[in-house]
Motif scaffolding. Structure first.
Motif, PDB file in Angstrom:
ATOM      1  N   GLY A  21       0.804  -1.224   0.000  1.00  0.00           N
ATOM      2  CA  GLY A  21       0.000   0.000   0.000  1.00  0.00           C
ATOM      3  C   GLY A  21       0.836   1.272   0.000  1.00  0.00           C
ATOM      4  N   ARG A  22       2.115   1.145  -0.406  1.00  0.00           N
ATOM      5  CA  ARG A  22       3.008   2.296  -0.423  1.00  0.00           C
ATOM      6  C   ARG A  22       3.919   2.243  -1.645  1.00  0.00           C
ATOM      7  NH1 ARG A  22       3.353   0.282   4.560  1.00  0.00           N
ATOM      8  NH2 ARG A  22       5.309  -0.765   4.114  1.00  0.00           N
ATOM      9  N   LEU A  23       4.341   3.413  -2.058  1.00  0.00           N
ATOM     10  CA  LEU A  23       5.491   3.553  -2.924  1.00  0.00           C
ATOM     11  C   LEU A  23       6.663   3.671  -1.964  1.00  0.00           C
ATOM     12  CD1 LEU A  23       7.204   4.244  -5.414  1.00  0.00           C
ATOM     13  CD2 LEU A  23       6.420   6.595  -5.167  1.00  0.00           C
ATOM     14  N   THR A  45      -3.612   8.211   1.268  1.00  0.00           N
ATOM     15  CA  THR A  45      -3.428   9.287   2.256  1.00  0.00           C
ATOM     16  C   THR A  45      -2.202  10.134   1.963  1.00  0.00           C
ATOM     17  OG1 THR A  45      -2.057   7.941   3.734  1.00  0.00           O
ATOM     18  CG2 THR A  45      -4.453   7.861   4.066  1.00  0.00           C
ATOM     19  N   TYR A  46      -1.239   9.573   1.222  1.00  0.00           N
ATOM     20  CA  TYR A  46       0.023  10.208   0.873  1.00  0.00           C
ATOM     21  C   TYR A  46       0.881  10.514   2.102  1.00  0.00           C
ATOM     22  CZ  TYR A  46      -3.108  10.985  -3.038  1.00  0.00           C
ATOM     23  OH  TYR A  46      -4.038  10.820  -4.018  1.00  0.00           O
ATOM     24  N   ALA A  47       0.601   9.829   3.213  1.00  0.00           N
ATOM     25  CA  ALA A  47       1.453   9.968   4.385  1.00  0.00           C
ATOM     26  C   ALA A  47       2.845   9.512   3.984  1.00  0.00           C
ATOM     27  CB  ALA A  47       0.921   9.130   5.538  1.00  0.00           C
ATOM     28  N   PHE A  48       3.851  10.267   4.368  1.00  0.00           N
ATOM     29  CA  PHE A  48       5.203   9.972   3.912  1.00  0.00           C
ATOM     30  C   PHE A  48       6.149   9.768   5.085  1.00  0.00           C
ATOM     31  CE2 PHE A  48       4.769  14.508   4.354  1.00  0.00           C
ATOM     32  CZ  PHE A  48       5.951  14.904   4.971  1.00  0.00           C
ATOM     33  N   ALA A  49       7.210   9.016   4.813  1.00  0.00           N
ATOM     34  CA  ALA A  49       8.245   8.786   5.811  1.00  0.00           C
ATOM     35  C   ALA A  49       9.583   8.748   5.097  1.00  0.00           C
ATOM     36  CB  ALA A  49       7.999   7.469   6.537  1.00  0.00           C
ATOM     37  N   CYS A  50      10.603   9.253   5.770  1.00  0.00           N
ATOM     38  CA  CYS A  50      11.950   9.223   5.217  1.00  0.00           C
ATOM     39  C   CYS A  50      12.926   9.204   6.384  1.00  0.00           C
ATOM     40  CB  CYS A  50      12.193  10.436   4.326  1.00  0.00           C
ATOM     41  SG  CYS A  50      13.763  10.353   3.426  1.00  0.00           S
ATOM     42  N   ARG A  84       0.585   3.980 -13.955  1.00  0.00           N
ATOM     43  CA  ARG A  84       0.528   2.909 -12.948  1.00  0.00           C
ATOM     44  C   ARG A  84       0.829   3.445 -11.544  1.00  0.00           C
ATOM     45  NH1 ARG A  84       4.071  -2.660 -12.883  1.00  0.00           N
ATOM     46  NH2 ARG A  84       3.160  -3.486 -10.977  1.00  0.00           N
ATOM     47  N   VAL A  85       1.810   4.334 -11.418  1.00  0.00           N
ATOM     48  CA  VAL A  85       2.142   4.916 -10.113  1.00  0.00           C
ATOM     49  C   VAL A  85       0.962   5.739  -9.595  1.00  0.00           C
ATOM     50  CG1 VAL A  85       3.658   6.545  -8.903  1.00  0.00           C
ATOM     51  CG2 VAL A  85       4.623   4.904 -10.517  1.00  0.00           C
ATOM     52  N   ALA A  86       0.368   6.551 -10.459  1.00  0.00           N
ATOM     53  CA  ALA A  86      -0.780   7.367 -10.054  1.00  0.00           C
ATOM     54  C   ALA A  86      -1.957   6.491  -9.628  1.00  0.00           C
ATOM     55  CB  ALA A  86      -1.198   8.293 -11.195  1.00  0.00           C
ATOM     56  N   ARG A  87      -2.202   5.435 -10.368  1.00  0.00           N
ATOM     57  CA  ARG A  87      -3.299   4.519 -10.034  1.00  0.00           C
ATOM     58  C   ARG A  87      -3.032   3.819  -8.697  1.00  0.00           C
ATOM     59  NH1 ARG A  87      -3.399   1.922 -14.596  1.00  0.00           N
ATOM     60  NH2 ARG A  87      -2.037   0.243 -13.926  1.00  0.00           N
ATOM     61  N   TYR A  88      -1.804   3.353  -8.485  1.00  0.00           N
ATOM     62  CA  TYR A  88      -1.465   2.647  -7.246  1.00  0.00           C
ATOM     63  C   TYR A  88      -1.576   3.569  -6.028  1.00  0.00           C
ATOM     64  CZ  TYR A  88       0.907  -0.449  -3.990  1.00  0.00           C
ATOM     65  OH  TYR A  88       1.198  -1.246  -2.920  1.00  0.00           O
ATOM     66  N   LEU A  89      -1.116   4.810  -6.180  1.00  0.00           N
ATOM     67  CA  LEU A  89      -1.166   5.754  -5.064  1.00  0.00           C
ATOM     68  C   LEU A  89      -2.525   6.437  -4.928  1.00  0.00           C
ATOM     69  CD1 LEU A  89       2.360   7.393  -5.385  1.00  0.00           C
ATOM     70  CD2 LEU A  89       1.589   5.737  -3.670  1.00  0.00           C
ATOM     71  N   GLY A 109      -0.507  18.795  -2.960  1.00  0.00           N
ATOM     72  CA  GLY A 109      -1.628  19.707  -2.789  1.00  0.00           C
ATOM     73  C   GLY A 109      -2.611  19.271  -1.717  1.00  0.00           C
ATOM     74  N   THR A 110      -2.534  18.022  -1.270  1.00  0.00           N
ATOM     75  CA  THR A 110      -3.466  17.526  -0.254  1.00  0.00           C
ATOM     76  C   THR A 110      -2.922  17.662   1.165  1.00  0.00           C
ATOM     77  OG1 THR A 110      -2.590  15.281  -0.346  1.00  0.00           O
ATOM     78  CG2 THR A 110      -4.387  15.819  -1.861  1.00  0.00           C
ATOM     79  N   ARG A 111      -1.750  18.253   1.319  1.00  0.00           N
ATOM     80  CA  ARG A 111      -1.095  18.399   2.625  1.00  0.00           C
ATOM     81  C   ARG A 111      -0.910  17.044   3.306  1.00  0.00           C
ATOM     82  NH1 ARG A 111       1.088  23.290   3.461  1.00  0.00           N
ATOM     83  NH2 ARG A 111      -0.304  25.005   3.084  1.00  0.00           N
ATOM     84  N   PRO A 112      -0.072  16.194   2.729  1.00  0.00           N
ATOM     85  CA  PRO A 112       0.141  14.875   3.333  1.00  0.00           C
ATOM     86  C   PRO A 112       0.805  14.992   4.699  1.00  0.00           C
ATOM     87  CG  PRO A 112       1.717  15.266   1.582  1.00  0.00           C
ATOM     88  CD  PRO A 112       0.752  16.409   1.558  1.00  0.00           C
ATOM     89  N   SER A 113       0.548  14.021   5.535  1.00  0.00           N
ATOM     90  CA  SER A 113       1.124  14.034   6.879  1.00  0.00           C
ATOM     91  C   SER A 113       2.367  13.162   6.918  1.00  0.00           C
ATOM     92  CB  SER A 113       0.101  13.512   7.875  1.00  0.00           C
ATOM     93  OG  SER A 113      -0.206  12.168   7.577  1.00  0.00           O
ATOM     94  N   GLN A 114       3.166  13.396   7.932  1.00  0.00           N
ATOM     95  CA  GLN A 114       4.358  12.580   8.108  1.00  0.00           C
ATOM     96  C   GLN A 114       3.962  11.296   8.813  1.00  0.00           C
ATOM     97  OE1 GLN A 114       7.547  15.020   9.179  1.00  0.00           O
ATOM     98  NE2 GLN A 114       9.083  13.429   8.995  1.00  0.00           N
TER      99      GLN A 114
END
Length: 156
Positions: A21-23, A45-50, A84-89, A109-114
């Motif tokens: 469920g993530r890139l 949700t576009y929640a990101f981690a790095c 494919r990336v857009a569809r998966y995310l 643009g959706t203000r993803p959370s960390q």
């Protein structure tokens, strides 16, 4: 296995996958040759981690995508194709063929959370497992851990 949409250079982003469920993937540090970052963006949700391979947080991922995540998105588009990336995310892009920049812009643009970096260890572990295959001497003998693959030809 799907062939890459376009060839890509592995120096900056040696490992990228659409899984869980993530890139997610491994991105080389721009300043330290011995450091890599494990970056991810959650689908929907576009929640990101790095974070680094030593679980230290990325200094650039504070409230928005860092350069590591941007590089990961760009390389994922090269590997899998923008559609494919857009569809998966689950990214809603404007009409027309999406690109890496439109995918990133729509998510930003959706203000993803960390997100929490707890999933970094399995991603880094898979990356290391892939590297181990590069160290093997060329051989036609089967690898025990790869036996679940169907045979490519019939032996008479």
């Amino acid at each position: 296995m799907t062939a890459p949409a376009r060839p890509r250079k592995l120096a900056k982003v040696p490992f990228v996958e659409l899984a869980g469920g993530r890139l997610q993937g491994v991105v080389s540090s721009g300043s330290d040759i011995g450091r890599v970052y494990v970056s991810s963006v959650a689908s929907g949700t576009y929640a990101f981690a790095c974070s680094t391979n030593n679980n230290r947080p990325c200094g650039g991922a504070r409230g928005s995508f860092c350069n590591h995540i941007r590089a990961l998105i760009n390389e994922a588009v090269l590997q899998y194709g923008a559609e494919r990336v857009a569809r998966y995310l689950k990214v809603e892009t404007a009409s027309g063929e999406p690109s890496a920049s439109t995918v990133e812009t729509c998510m930003s643009g959706t203000r993803p959370s960390q997100a929490d970096t707890k999933d970094a260890a399995p991603v880094f572990s898979r990356f290391l497992r892939h590297l181990a295959y590069l160290e093997l001497a060329p051989s036609a003998a089967p690898l025990p851990e790869m036996q679940w693959f169907p045979p490519t030809r019939t032996v008479a």
